[in-house]
Design an enzyme around this catalytic site. Structure first.
Site, PDB file in Angstrom:
ATOM      1  N   LYS A   1      -3.702   5.888 -11.847  1.00  0.00           N
ATOM      2  CA  LYS A   1      -3.216   5.058 -10.763  1.00  0.00           C
ATOM      3  C   LYS A   1      -4.037   3.967 -10.353  1.00  0.00           C
ATOM      4  CE  LYS A   1      -2.111   5.250  -5.723  1.00  0.00           C
ATOM      5  NZ  LYS A   1      -1.770   5.972  -4.609  1.00  0.00           N
TER       6      LYS A   1
ATOM      7  N   ASP B   1      -3.613  -1.173  -1.063  1.00  0.00           N
ATOM      8  CA  ASP B   1      -2.319  -0.431  -0.751  1.00  0.00           C
ATOM      9  C   ASP B   1      -2.420  -0.519   0.749  1.00  0.00           C
ATOM     10  OD1 ASP B   1       0.013   1.049  -0.505  1.00  0.00           O
ATOM     11  OD2 ASP B   1      -1.178   3.017  -0.640  1.00  0.00           O
TER      12      ASP B   1
ATOM     13  N   LYS C   1       0.966   1.181   6.618  1.00  0.00           N
ATOM     14  CA  LYS C   1      -0.228   1.957   7.077  1.00  0.00           C
ATOM     15  C   LYS C   1      -0.719   1.236   8.581  1.00  0.00           C
ATOM     16  CE  LYS C   1      -1.897   3.332   2.566  1.00  0.00           C
ATOM     17  NZ  LYS C   1      -1.699   4.700   2.537  1.00  0.00           N
TER      18      LYS C   1
ATOM     19  N   GLU D   1       3.864   4.897  -3.110  1.00  0.00           N
ATOM     20  CA  GLU D   1       4.137   3.938  -4.229  1.00  0.00           C
ATOM     21  C   GLU D   1       3.159   4.376  -5.507  1.00  0.00           C
ATOM     22  OE1 GLU D   1       0.147   3.282  -3.767  1.00  0.00           O
ATOM     23  OE2 GLU D   1       1.675   3.509  -2.277  1.00  0.00           O
TER      24      GLU D   1
ATOM     25  N   ARG E   1       2.964   7.227  -7.325  1.00  0.00           N
ATOM     26  CA  ARG E   1       3.916   8.090  -8.120  1.00  0.00           C
ATOM     27  C   ARG E   1       4.993   7.041  -8.685  1.00  0.00           C
ATOM     28  NH1 ARG E   1       5.914  11.542  -3.345  1.00  0.00           N
ATOM     29  NH2 ARG E   1       3.935  11.161  -2.577  1.00  0.00           N
TER      30      ARG E   1
END
Length: 427
Positions: free
Chosen positions: A195, A200, A207, A279, A281
């Protein structure tokens, strides 16, 4: 640079005046680390962190007792993201010095890459850095392909494209083939999938600042498997291994994916997005489909995937998931040999069914009725591994990065996991 501070090892306890718990003492000749035989590597690493905290930036590891593992333990604690540190290494035999040099080159690359700010390290830069590292150790035994942007959508990499399309920096898939046999038809022994979310924000499931401030490190899985392949090559890896890095930013924009979107994957699975902050996965699924298509004996994916793994293990262990007990045991044995912390967490058939959706085959996150978030995330990934019950390991990289310093680590990346995966590949 100032004159080096000598660091020596002693099996004797410190003078009583230093206190009964003293692990080091200072004298006119330098600093002595007092080993007790119980956890010498940990003691050396913690002492090195304290020595760095004293502002000592130039040391000489001197005297008897130093080997590659003890030198490395010192460096793990001594290295930090700010400032310059110089270590004069002791005399080691050729094999030990080569092992130490390879760790310094490759695992420091992993730590420095994870620590790099997102402004400097986007999806394309991460993929190219991985190519450069492995090409440096493997030469012409490596070929690779980079697919990015709209080409991903056209070729069916819908998870990676969907997550990454909200950023001005295009998402990227790196497919790298290390083939030491020279035979294009040689079977693929292992596939590594990482990954590589270079930042992120959480997307529309945004977040809070306290959870976003370390998210430059959300590509830690990609850096770890890249380093593992490079390190295995330096240890003589003679089997064909393919590396798939799924690289993207997860940002908010008018083009970003939204809750309720449905992603259709190349294996026919349809996934409803009910949390844009789940995200990792979604991008890994594309890499796992490609890995499964190679029919390898072994698939390992690594990702900073869930907060649930950190809740369970803190930042002290990587979480391991697998349906294959024998293979999980082999990885844990490799971790023990390399003195790296891994802990196996539950993964059962019922976890695969804890992602219900009213509109698709799968939801990308479990509901409140299924709170085992790290296990359900692994269960989600299993839907994209053709033979998920055999030959597949999922590593949730909870020990990749520390937001604050602790007694044995500076703030930032640790590099943990590289040696364990390399050990398994070369076993």
């Amino acid at each position: 640079m100032t004159e080096a501070m000598k660091i020596t090892l002693s099996p004797q306890p410190a003078d009583a005046r230093w206190g009964e718990k003293a692990t080091y003492s200072i004298n006119n000749d330098g600093i002595t680390l007092h080993l007790n035989g119980a956890d010498d590597l940990g003691l050396i690493q913690r002492a090195a962190r304290k020595i760095d905290g004293l502002g000592i930036k130039h040391v000489q590891l001197s005297g008897e007792g130093w080997d590659a593992d003890r030198c490395w333990a010192f460096w793990q604690g001594y290295k930090a993201p700010k400032g310059i540190r110089k270590v004069e290494w002791p005399d080691l035999d050729d094999a030990q010095r080569q092992e130490l040099d390879n760790r310094l080159m490759i695992i420091d690359w992993v730590r420095d890459t994870i620590n790099a700010p997102a402004e400097e390290l986007g999806p394309s830069q991460l993929a190219q850095r991985a190519v450069d590292l492995i090409s440096n150790v493997a030469g012409d035994r490596v070929t690779y392909r980079i697919t990015k942007g709209e080409d991903l959508r056209e070729q069916g990499y819908m998870g990676l494209h969907t997550v990454g399309r909200g950023s001005e920096r295009s998402p990227v898939l790196l497919a790298l083939d290390y083939n030491p046999t020279g035979d294009k038809e040689a079977p693929v022994y292992a596939c590594l999938v990482g990954k590589g979310i270079t930042f992120d924000s959480g997307g529309y499931s945004i977040k809070q600042t306290a959870f976003m401030d370390s998210m430059k490190s959300d590509m830690g899985g990609a850096a770890t498997v890249t380093g593992a392949l490079a390190f295995a090559i330096t240890r003589g890896l003679n089997k064909r291994v393919k590396l798939f890095l799924c690289c993207a930013d997860n940002l908010i924009s008018g083009n970003a994916f939204k809750l309720g979107d449905i992603i259709t994957y190349r294996n026919g699975k349809k996934v409803e997005v009910m949390n844009t902050d789940a995200e990792g996965r979604l991008v890994l699924a594309d890499g796992l489909i490609d890995a499964s298509a190679q029919k390898p004996e072994l698939i390992i994916d690594a990702a900073t995937l869930t907060g649930a793994a950190k809740t369970a293990l803190g930042n002290d262990y990587h979480a391991l998931f697998s349906f294959d007990d024998a293979l999980a045991g082999r990885l844990l044995a490799s971790a023990a040999q390399e003195n790296e912390p891994f802990w196996r967490l539950p993964l059962a058939e019922f976890h695969r069914n804890q992602l219900p959706s009213n509109f698709a085959e799968l939801n990308n996150t479990g509901s409140a009725a299924y709170p085992a978030g790290a296990s359900t995330a692994a269960g989600f990934l299993s839907h994209f591994v053709e033979n998920y019950q055999q030959g597949w390991l999922h590593i949730d990289c909870s020990a990749t990065y520390r937001k604050a310093p602790v007694e044995q680590w500076s703030a930032g990346a640790t590099g943990l996991g590289v040696r364990t995966i390399a050990n398994l590949l070369t076993a």
